[in-house]
Motif scaffolding. Structure first.
Motif, PDB file in Angstrom:
ATOM      1  N   GLY A  61       0.804  -1.210   0.000  1.00 21.69           N
ATOM      2  CA  GLY A  61       0.000   0.000   0.000  1.00 21.69           C
ATOM      3  C   GLY A  61       0.842   1.266   0.000  1.00 21.69           C
ATOM      4  N   VAL A  62       1.910   1.261   0.808  1.00 22.81           N
ATOM      5  CA  VAL A  62       2.785   2.436   0.849  1.00 22.81           C
ATOM      6  C   VAL A  62       3.481   2.641  -0.494  1.00 22.81           C
ATOM      7  N   THR A  63       3.864   1.543  -1.129  1.00 18.29           N
ATOM      8  CA  THR A  63       4.502   1.650  -2.447  1.00 18.29           C
ATOM      9  C   THR A  63       3.551   2.269  -3.469  1.00 18.29           C
ATOM     10  N   ALA A  64       2.297   1.870  -3.429  1.00 16.31           N
ATOM     11  CA  ALA A  64       1.316   2.466  -4.340  1.00 16.31           C
ATOM     12  C   ALA A  64       1.105   3.947  -4.036  1.00 16.31           C
ATOM     13  N   ASP A  65       1.113   4.316  -2.743  1.00 14.02           N
ATOM     14  CA  ASP A  65       0.980   5.736  -2.390  1.00 14.02           C
ATOM     15  C   ASP A  65       2.129   6.556  -2.967  1.00 14.02           C
ATOM     16  N   VAL A  66       3.334   6.055  -2.800  1.00 13.83           N
ATOM     17  CA  VAL A  66       4.501   6.769  -3.317  1.00 13.83           C
ATOM     18  C   VAL A  66       4.436   6.877  -4.840  1.00 13.83           C
ATOM     19  N   ALA A  67       3.998   5.807  -5.492  1.00 12.52           N
ATOM     20  CA  ALA A  67       3.916   5.834  -6.956  1.00 12.52           C
ATOM     21  C   ALA A  67       2.911   6.868  -7.431  1.00 12.52           C
ATOM     22  N   VAL A  68       1.781   6.999  -6.745  1.00 15.37           N
ATOM     23  CA  VAL A  68       0.784   7.994  -7.141  1.00 15.37           C
ATOM     24  C   VAL A  68       1.287   9.406  -6.875  1.00 15.37           C
ATOM     25  N   LEU A  69       1.957   9.608  -5.750  1.00 13.64           N
ATOM     26  CA  LEU A  69       2.496  10.940  -5.454  1.00 13.64           C
ATOM     27  C   LEU A  69       3.553  11.350  -6.473  1.00 13.64           C
ATOM     28  N   VAL A  70       4.350  10.412  -6.924  1.00 10.59           N
ATOM     29  CA  VAL A  70       5.398  10.731  -7.897  1.00 10.59           C
ATOM     30  C   VAL A  70       4.814  10.928  -9.295  1.00 10.59           C
ATOM     31  N   ALA A  71       3.891  10.047  -9.694  1.00 12.23           N
ATOM     32  CA  ALA A  71       3.349  10.110 -11.052  1.00 12.23           C
ATOM     33  C   ALA A  71       2.227  11.119 -11.194  1.00 12.23           C
ATOM     34  N   GLY A  72       1.536  11.440 -10.123  1.00 17.92           N
ATOM     35  CA  GLY A  72       0.421  12.369 -10.191  1.00 17.92           C
ATOM     36  C   GLY A  72      -0.911  11.659 -10.362  1.00 17.92           C
ATOM     37  N   ARG A  73      -2.007  12.405 -10.158  1.00 16.63           N
ATOM     38  CA  ARG A  73      -3.352  11.811 -10.268  1.00 16.63           C
ATOM     39  C   ARG A  73      -3.658  11.357 -11.693  1.00 16.63           C
ATOM     40  N   ASP A  74      -3.097  11.990 -12.665  1.00 16.27           N
ATOM     41  CA  ASP A  74      -3.392  11.588 -14.047  1.00 16.27           C
ATOM     42  C   ASP A  74      -2.858  10.188 -14.351  1.00 16.27           C
ATOM     43  N   GLN A  75      -1.799   9.786 -13.715  1.00 14.16           N
ATOM     44  CA  GLN A  75      -1.207   8.468 -13.940  1.00 14.16           C
ATOM     45  C   GLN A  75      -1.554   7.495 -12.806  1.00 14.16           C
ATOM     46  N   ALA A  76      -2.625   7.786 -12.091  1.00 13.29           N
ATOM     47  CA  ALA A  76      -2.997   6.953 -10.943  1.00 13.29           C
ATOM     48  C   ALA A  76      -3.328   5.509 -11.330  1.00 13.29           C
ATOM     49  N   ALA A  96      -0.092   3.732 -11.711  1.00 12.92           N
ATOM     50  CA  ALA A  96       0.646   3.743 -10.444  1.00 12.92           C
ATOM     51  C   ALA A  96       0.020   2.811  -9.414  1.00 12.92           C
ATOM     52  N   ILE A  97      -1.256   2.485  -9.540  1.00 17.07           N
ATOM     53  CA  ILE A  97      -1.922   1.584  -8.586  1.00 17.07           C
ATOM     54  C   ILE A  97      -1.883   0.140  -9.082  1.00 17.07           C
ATOM     55  N   LEU A  98      -2.192  -0.074 -10.354  1.00 13.35           N
ATOM     56  CA  LEU A  98      -2.225  -1.439 -10.886  1.00 13.35           C
ATOM     57  C   LEU A  98      -0.833  -2.040 -11.019  1.00 13.35           C
ATOM     58  N   GLY A  99       0.178  -1.209 -11.229  1.00 11.05           N
ATOM     59  CA  GLY A  99       1.545  -1.733 -11.319  1.00 11.05           C
ATOM     60  C   GLY A  99       2.004  -2.387 -10.024  1.00 11.05           C
ATOM     61  N   PRO A 100       1.971  -1.682  -8.892  1.00 14.69           N
ATOM     62  CA  PRO A 100       2.340  -2.338  -7.623  1.00 14.69           C
ATOM     63  C   PRO A 100       1.456  -3.531  -7.287  1.00 14.69           C
ATOM     64  N   LEU A 101       0.193  -3.484  -7.690  1.00 12.55           N
ATOM     65  CA  LEU A 101      -0.693  -4.616  -7.404  1.00 12.55           C
ATOM     66  C   LEU A 101      -0.198  -5.887  -8.094  1.00 12.55           C
ATOM     67  N   GLY A 102       0.158  -5.786  -9.382  1.00 15.41           N
ATOM     68  CA  GLY A 102       0.690  -6.955 -10.081  1.00 15.41           C
ATOM     69  C   GLY A 102       2.020  -7.423  -9.530  1.00 15.41           C
ATOM     70  N   VAL A 103       2.884  -6.478  -9.199  1.00 13.10           N
ATOM     71  CA  VAL A 103       4.187  -6.845  -8.646  1.00 13.10           C
ATOM     72  C   VAL A 103       4.019  -7.554  -7.307  1.00 13.10           C
ATOM     73  N   TRP A 104       3.111  -7.075  -6.475  1.00 12.86           N
ATOM     74  CA  TRP A 104       2.954  -7.683  -5.143  1.00 12.86           C
ATOM     75  C   TRP A 104       2.307  -9.064  -5.222  1.00 12.86           C
ATOM     76  N   VAL A 105       1.428  -9.281  -6.172  1.00  9.92           N
ATOM     77  CA  VAL A 105       0.870 -10.633  -6.345  1.00  9.92           C
ATOM     78  C   VAL A 105       1.980 -11.608  -6.731  1.00  9.92           C
ATOM     79  N   LEU A 106       2.846 -11.211  -7.657  1.00  7.87           N
ATOM     80  CA  LEU A 106       3.959 -12.067  -8.068  1.00  7.87           C
ATOM     81  C   LEU A 106       4.939 -12.286  -6.917  1.00  7.87           C
ATOM     82  N   LEU A 107       5.228 -11.233  -6.158  1.00  7.95           N
ATOM     83  CA  LEU A 107       6.153 -11.353  -5.034  1.00  7.95           C
ATOM     84  C   LEU A 107       5.587 -12.290  -3.955  1.00  7.95           C
ATOM     85  N   THR A 108       4.313 -12.172  -3.682  1.00  6.96           N
ATOM     86  CA  THR A 108       3.682 -13.058  -2.696  1.00  6.96           C
ATOM     87  C   THR A 108       3.723 -14.505  -3.152  1.00  6.96           C
ATOM     88  N   LEU A 109       3.487 -14.741  -4.435  1.00  4.14           N
ATOM     89  CA  LEU A 109       3.528 -16.100  -4.967  1.00  4.14           C
ATOM     90  C   LEU A 109       4.924 -16.704  -4.831  1.00  4.14           C
TER      91      LEU A 109
END
Length: 373
Positions: free
Chosen positions: A205-220, A223-236
């Motif tokens: 969650g914190v990683t997604a927050d940082v990604a949105v703050l860096v990329a901005g609301r237009d790239q939200a 910035a949200i779906l990217g960390p979600l996919g990475v974290w699913v793979l990391l958990t697996l």
């Protein structure tokens, strides 16, 4: 003709006397003299089969019987052997029975102020109201109540108030929401302590927050779906390296993926328009408070949805959204009731109520607020 002494012929007995009976062994001696193991026992694997052996008539049965190794229960066996046996019944010698179990201790009485049942003897120190309800055939659903609803309302007001200020101000209550969501989901699934899983979900969650703050609301979205996919793979990958049994590994995998997804999706408040965030968070706060009122469930649900729509209209009028605030408020209220219901299901505890019961209504409404902004 000379008189000869009378000699009876062989086999004739003038007095009908029977020949003296041969001494016979007692019933016990016959039983043990002819006893032979039938079938395979544990001794036949390492010793020769036991052959039938003649027992002298003078040997008592108790000395020739097979006696298992004696232990501290020997006096009990001796007492059983000394008891008189009925006539005509064989004296049976069995293995030493187990000692009589001590009476089970009485459970300690329940503390009326604790809100839990009495202590048990099966390993669980307490029996919750939900467990007792399931054992009695009643519903195990217990709603969080007014205190968690007040905390949810407080967190919703913080989100609604900080959203118009700046994104960095909104991050503070959002990070608290993500931490409580991660911990509450693991506890709701019966996995506690699960520090590594909670930390992993919160870090997502914190990683997604940082990604949105860096990329901005237009790239939200990215910035949200990217960390979600990475974290699913990391958990697996982490679960595949685990040495636990397959069932436990699968349970941990699903709980970690779901907790990480919820914590990351909560970042939708950061990617949505500030006015929409204020309307949605205020609607969730009002809906949860209305749901905690002591009303019948159908009436409580209707009142909650009406209150959420009303809050959306009120806050939407202040922020310039107008009638669109009613749609956002009602949709956020529906998601809040879904999260409230999830936190009430199946063996909840106080910790579940004050973590999942507080966070899930707000977390479940984040995707709607993000989509309708």
């Amino acid at each position: 003709m000379t008189n000869q002494p009378y000699e009876p012929y062989e086999g004739y007995d003038p007095y009908q006397q029977q020949p003296p009976a041969q001494p016979q062994w007692g019933y016990d001696e016959q039983q043990y003299a002819t006893q032979q193991w039938q079938g395979q026992t544990w001794e036949t694997q390492t010793h020769a089969p036991v052959q039938a052996a003649a027992v002298p008539p003078t040997a008592p049965a108790a000395e020739t019987a097979y006696l298992p190794p004696q232990s501290y229960e020997r006096p009990y066996v001796a007492e059983q052997q000394q008891q008189p046996q009925p006539q005509g019944q064989p004296q049976q010698v069995y293995g030493a029975p187990r000692a009589a179990a001590d009476p089970a201790p009485t459970p300690a009485p329940a503390d009326p102020d604790s809100g839990y049942g009495p202590a048990t003897l099966a390993g669980n120190a307490r029996v919750t109201d939900a467990q007792r309800a399931r054992l009695e055939g009643r519903s195990p659903i217990i709603e969080p109540g007014m205190q968690p609803a007040l905390l949810t309302a407080l967190l919703g007001v913080l989100l609604a108030a900080t959203a118009p200020i700046s994104s960095y101000a909104l991050v503070v209550p959002l990070v608290i929401l993500q931490a409580v969501t991660a911990a509450g989901w693991f506890r709701l699934n019966g996995m506690w302590p699960a520090r590594q899983g909670i930390a992993l979900a919160f870090l997502g969650g914190v990683t997604a927050d940082v990604a949105v703050l860096v990329a901005g609301r237009d790239q939200a979205p990215a910035a949200i779906l990217g960390p979600l996919g990475v974290w699913v793979l990391l958990t697996l990958v982490l679960q595949l390296r685990s040495h636990a049994d397959p069932d436990t590994r699968m349970h941990g995998l699903m709980a970690t993926v779901a907790s990480s997804a919820l914590a990351i999706i909560a970042t939708g408040y950061l990617g949505a328009d500030p006015d929409t965030v204020s309307v949605g968070a205020a609607a969730v706060a009002v809906a949860v408070l209305a749901r905690a009122l002591p009303l019948p469930t159908p009436a409580s649900v209707v009142v909650s949805l009406l209150a959420a729509a009303g809050a959306g209209i009120a806050v939407g009028g202040m922020t310039g959204l107008g009638t669109k605030g009613a749609l956002i408020g009602a949709s956020a209220g529906v998601c809040a009731l879904v999260g409230h219901r999830a936190a009430s299901y199946d063996y909840p505890s106080r910790f579940v109520h004050f973590t999942a019961g507080v966070a899930l209504p707000l977390t479940a409404a984040a995707p709607v607020v993000w989509i309708l902004h």
